[in-house]
Scaffold this motif. Sequence first.
Motif, PDB file in Angstrom:
ATOM      1  N   THR A 193       0.849  -1.196   0.000  1.00 12.99           N
ATOM      2  CA  THR A 193       0.000   0.000   0.000  1.00 12.99           C
ATOM      3  C   THR A 193       0.880   1.240   0.000  1.00 12.99           C
ATOM      4  OG1 THR A 193      -1.829  -1.083   1.187  1.00 12.99           O
ATOM      5  CG2 THR A 193      -1.719   1.315   1.305  1.00 12.99           C
ATOM      6  N   SER A 194       0.453   2.249  -0.750  1.00 14.13           N
ATOM      7  CA  SER A 194       1.107   3.553  -0.716  1.00 14.13           C
ATOM      8  C   SER A 194       0.169   4.536  -0.036  1.00 14.13           C
ATOM      9  CB  SER A 194       1.427   4.037  -2.132  1.00 14.13           C
ATOM     10  OG  SER A 194       2.387   3.204  -2.750  1.00 14.13           O
ATOM     11  N   ILE A 195       0.686   5.249   0.970  1.00  7.65           N
ATOM     12  CA  ILE A 195      -0.121   6.222   1.689  1.00  7.65           C
ATOM     13  C   ILE A 195       0.592   7.567   1.699  1.00  7.65           C
ATOM     14  CG2 ILE A 195      -1.137   4.443   3.168  1.00  7.65           C
ATOM     15  CD1 ILE A 195       0.664   5.481   5.446  1.00  7.65           C
ATOM     16  N   CYS A 196      -0.164   8.598   2.003  1.00  8.53           N
ATOM     17  CA  CYS A 196       0.386   9.935   2.182  1.00  8.53           C
ATOM     18  C   CYS A 196      -0.265  10.532   3.419  1.00  8.53           C
ATOM     19  CB  CYS A 196       0.089  10.783   0.950  1.00  8.53           C
ATOM     20  SG  CYS A 196       0.655  12.499   1.098  1.00  8.53           S
ATOM     21  N   PHE A 197       0.545  11.088   4.322  1.00  8.24           N
ATOM     22  CA  PHE A 197      -0.046  11.657   5.529  1.00  8.24           C
ATOM     23  C   PHE A 197       0.706  12.911   5.961  1.00  8.24           C
ATOM     24  CE2 PHE A 197       3.082   8.556   7.099  1.00  8.24           C
ATOM     25  CZ  PHE A 197       3.773   9.287   8.061  1.00  8.24           C
ATOM     26  N   GLU A 198       0.048  13.677   6.789  1.00  8.39           N
ATOM     27  CA  GLU A 198       0.651  14.837   7.439  1.00  8.39           C
ATOM     28  C   GLU A 198       0.492  14.658   8.940  1.00  8.39           C
ATOM     29  OE1 GLU A 198      -1.012  18.472   5.967  1.00  8.39           O
ATOM     30  OE2 GLU A 198      -1.067  17.720   3.902  1.00  8.39           O
ATOM     31  N   CYS A 199       1.508  15.038   9.688  1.00 12.84           N
ATOM     32  CA  CYS A 199       1.425  14.937  11.143  1.00 12.84           C
ATOM     33  C   CYS A 199       1.847  16.264  11.765  1.00 12.84           C
ATOM     34  CB  CYS A 199       2.265  13.785  11.682  1.00 12.84           C
ATOM     35  SG  CYS A 199       3.973  13.773  11.136  1.00 12.84           S
ATOM     36  N   GLY A 200       1.595  16.381  13.039  1.00 14.91           N
ATOM     37  CA  GLY A 200       1.868  17.635  13.730  1.00 14.91           C
ATOM     38  C   GLY A 200       3.324  18.045  13.648  1.00 14.91           C
ATOM     39  N   HIS A 201       3.538  19.339  13.679  1.00 17.23           N
ATOM     40  CA  HIS A 201       4.891  19.884  13.580  1.00 17.23           C
ATOM     41  C   HIS A 201       5.473  20.042  14.987  1.00 17.23           C
ATOM     42  CE1 HIS A 201       8.214  21.673  11.568  1.00 17.23           C
ATOM     43  NE2 HIS A 201       7.996  22.911  11.983  1.00 17.23           N
ATOM     44  N   TYR A 202       5.729  18.868  15.614  1.00 15.32           N
ATOM     45  CA  TYR A 202       6.273  18.886  16.976  1.00 15.32           C
ATOM     46  C   TYR A 202       7.160  17.663  17.186  1.00 15.32           C
ATOM     47  CZ  TYR A 202       2.412  15.617  17.843  1.00 15.32           C
ATOM     48  OH  TYR A 202       1.543  14.562  17.780  1.00 15.32           O
ATOM     49  N   HIS A 203       7.945  17.719  18.222  1.00 18.10           N
ATOM     50  CA  HIS A 203       8.927  16.683  18.528  1.00 18.10           C
ATOM     51  C   HIS A 203       8.276  15.298  18.641  1.00 18.10           C
ATOM     52  CE1 HIS A 203      12.454  14.813  20.320  1.00 18.10           C
ATOM     53  NE2 HIS A 203      11.668  14.326  21.275  1.00 18.10           N
ATOM     54  N   GLY A 204       8.776  14.349  17.844  1.00 14.64           N
ATOM     55  CA  GLY A 204       8.340  12.962  17.954  1.00 14.64           C
ATOM     56  C   GLY A 204       7.092  12.595  17.187  1.00 14.64           C
ATOM     57  N   SER A 205       6.466  13.549  16.494  1.00 16.40           N
ATOM     58  CA  SER A 205       5.196  13.246  15.822  1.00 16.40           C
ATOM     59  C   SER A 205       5.363  12.193  14.722  1.00 16.40           C
ATOM     60  CB  SER A 205       4.579  14.519  15.241  1.00 16.40           C
ATOM     61  OG  SER A 205       5.439  15.118  14.287  1.00 16.40           O
ATOM     62  N   LEU A 206       6.403  12.336  13.900  1.00 17.93           N
ATOM     63  CA  LEU A 206       6.629  11.357  12.834  1.00 17.93           C
ATOM     64  C   LEU A 206       7.060  10.011  13.413  1.00 17.93           C
ATOM     65  CD1 LEU A 206       6.899  10.574   9.869  1.00 17.93           C
ATOM     66  CD2 LEU A 206       9.195  11.569   9.876  1.00 17.93           C
ATOM     67  N   ALA A 207       7.938  10.045  14.407  1.00 18.95           N
ATOM     68  CA  ALA A 207       8.413   8.799  15.024  1.00 18.95           C
ATOM     69  C   ALA A 207       7.253   8.003  15.611  1.00 18.95           C
ATOM     70  CB  ALA A 207       9.443   9.114  16.105  1.00 18.95           C
ATOM     71  N   ASN A 208       6.288   8.686  16.204  1.00 15.76           N
ATOM     72  CA  ASN A 208       5.133   8.000  16.788  1.00 15.76           C
ATOM     73  C   ASN A 208       4.348   7.233  15.731  1.00 15.76           C
ATOM     74  OD1 ASN A 208       5.738   9.027  19.320  1.00 15.76           O
ATOM     75  ND2 ASN A 208       4.316  10.763  19.138  1.00 15.76           N
ATOM     76  N   VAL A 209       4.194   7.843  14.554  1.00 12.30           N
ATOM     77  CA  VAL A 209       3.468   7.187  13.469  1.00 12.30           C
ATOM     78  C   VAL A 209       4.233   5.964  12.967  1.00 12.30           C
ATOM     79  CG1 VAL A 209       2.584   7.454  11.118  1.00 12.30           C
ATOM     80  CG2 VAL A 209       2.322   9.310  12.777  1.00 12.30           C
ATOM     81  N   LEU A 210       5.529   6.127  12.765  1.00  8.89           N
ATOM     82  CA  LEU A 210       6.327   5.028  12.221  1.00  8.89           C
ATOM     83  C   LEU A 210       6.397   3.842  13.181  1.00  8.89           C
ATOM     84  CD1 LEU A 210       9.246   7.023  10.557  1.00  8.89           C
ATOM     85  CD2 LEU A 210       7.057   6.314   9.583  1.00  8.89           C
ATOM     86  N   MET A 211       6.386   4.123  14.468  1.00 10.70           N
ATOM     87  CA  MET A 211       6.422   3.045  15.464  1.00 10.70           C
ATOM     88  C   MET A 211       5.157   2.187  15.425  1.00 10.70           C
ATOM     89  SD  MET A 211       9.260   2.741  16.951  1.00 10.70           S
ATOM     90  CE  MET A 211       8.729   1.623  18.255  1.00 10.70           C
ATOM     91  N   ILE A 212       4.055   2.780  15.000  1.00  7.77           N
ATOM     92  CA  ILE A 212       2.808   2.000  14.891  1.00  7.77           C
ATOM     93  C   ILE A 212       2.973   0.887  13.859  1.00  7.77           C
ATOM     94  CG2 ILE A 212       0.395   2.106  14.173  1.00  7.77           C
ATOM     95  CD1 ILE A 212       0.367   4.988  15.320  1.00  7.77           C
ATOM     96  N   PHE A 213       3.603   1.223  12.736  1.00  9.02           N
ATOM     97  CA  PHE A 213       3.804   0.200  11.705  1.00  9.02           C
ATOM     98  C   PHE A 213       4.723  -0.901  12.213  1.00  9.02           C
ATOM     99  CE2 PHE A 213       2.834   3.999   8.996  1.00  9.02           C
ATOM    100  CZ  PHE A 213       1.597   3.534   8.553  1.00  9.02           C
ATOM    101  N   SER A 214       5.734  -0.539  12.968  1.00  6.00           N
ATOM    102  CA  SER A 214       6.623  -1.541  13.564  1.00  6.00           C
ATOM    103  C   SER A 214       5.840  -2.452  14.516  1.00  6.00           C
ATOM    104  CB  SER A 214       7.764  -0.847  14.310  1.00  6.00           C
ATOM    105  OG  SER A 214       8.574  -1.777  14.981  1.00  6.00           O
ATOM    106  N   GLU A 215       4.964  -1.863  15.292  1.00  7.30           N
ATOM    107  CA  GLU A 215       4.151  -2.617  16.255  1.00  7.30           C
ATOM    108  C   GLU A 215       3.324  -3.694  15.573  1.00  7.30           C
ATOM    109  OE1 GLU A 215       0.308  -1.696  19.172  1.00  7.30           O
ATOM    110  OE2 GLU A 215       1.533  -0.032  18.400  1.00  7.30           O
ATOM    111  N   TYR A 216       2.849  -3.403  14.362  1.00  9.59           N
ATOM    112  CA  TYR A 216       2.000  -4.353  13.641  1.00  9.59           C
ATOM    113  C   TYR A 216       2.763  -5.125  12.565  1.00  9.59           C
ATOM    114  CZ  TYR A 216      -2.085  -2.479  16.005  1.00  9.59           C
ATOM    115  OH  TYR A 216      -3.012  -2.115  16.957  1.00  9.59           O
ATOM    116  N   GLU A 217       4.077  -5.121  12.659  1.00  5.93           N
ATOM    117  CA  GLU A 217       4.955  -5.921  11.789  1.00  5.93           C
ATOM    118  C   GLU A 217       4.760  -5.591  10.311  1.00  5.93           C
ATOM    119  OE1 GLU A 217       3.840  -9.873  13.043  1.00  5.93           O
ATOM    120  OE2 GLU A 217       5.402  -9.895  14.578  1.00  5.93           O
ATOM    121  N   ILE A 218       4.691  -4.300  10.035  1.00  6.90           N
ATOM    122  CA  ILE A 218       4.549  -3.830   8.655  1.00  6.90           C
ATOM    123  C   ILE A 218       5.869  -3.203   8.220  1.00  6.90           C
ATOM    124  CG2 ILE A 218       3.390  -2.138   7.175  1.00  6.90           C
ATOM    125  CD1 ILE A 218       0.880  -2.649   8.885  1.00  6.90           C
TER     126      ILE A 218
END
Length: 276
Positions: A193-218
């Motif tokens: 799947t290809s997705i496009c997203f925007e996240c908040g402009h604050y410390h750790g916002s992108l890392a939080n999203v990427l960790m979700i994919f790791s959690e679900y083995e993606i």
Amino acid sequence: MKRVSIQGIKGSFHEDATLKYFEDKEVEIIECSTFKEAVELVDNDKVDLCVMAIENSIAGSLLGNYSLMRQYHLRIIGEVYLHIEMNLLMNKGSICSDIKEIHSHPIALKQCIEFIQKDFPDAVLLEKSDTAGAAKALRDSKRKDVATIGNVRTSELYDLNIMEKGIETNKRNYTRFLILTKKSNGIVSSNKTSICFECGHYHGSLANVLMIFSEYEINLTKIQSIPILGRPEEYSFHVDLEYDNREKYEKAIHKVLKNVSSLSILGEYKKGAMPR
């Protein structure tokens, strides 16, 4: 019969990619001078699909094409990888020592820059809209002091001699092409799947999203940031996901939605095979 738009003309790598993806199926290929023209034909329902390069293993991502996908709200329904072998082409009767100019697509020139700098350091490099178009123009010009870069099929179509084979810097040179349309194909057996997203402009916002994919083995096979027009220092992120478990993928997307300001699924499709 499907009508498919491509950037380039007969003999281009886009045509090769289209023929490879559709294999034995009959398609009508519509030649376009620009990527924008190719996607506009889809948007205006003049063709069914568009085949468009999105990244090369040497030259990197085509950022403008990411923007075109979003601008025209196109959906990805497939992908194909093409092994790219570049050759130095000249009109018959020409010799390499006479080369004053080399004409080709800017990405093709970039892919072969080590060869060019070593063997033709004084040659003037002129960028053209596509490799096949440059070859056709060279044939028509009959010039013997100009070379171009292209594949074997291009040399055959436009009656050019191959002066040097395999001039690309990296022999594992691949281009990834996307198959685009206006509507989703509704594949439920997808594994990419290809997705496009925007996240908040604050410390750790992108890392939080990427960790979700790791959690679900993606597996994240690509992350590309694109500047958001009119919003300095803010970016949208294009991410390619690979997965074996559809249920885990859907749970991950559901959780990501709670952690981003916007999310678009650009396409769910079958992963393309990498050529050996």
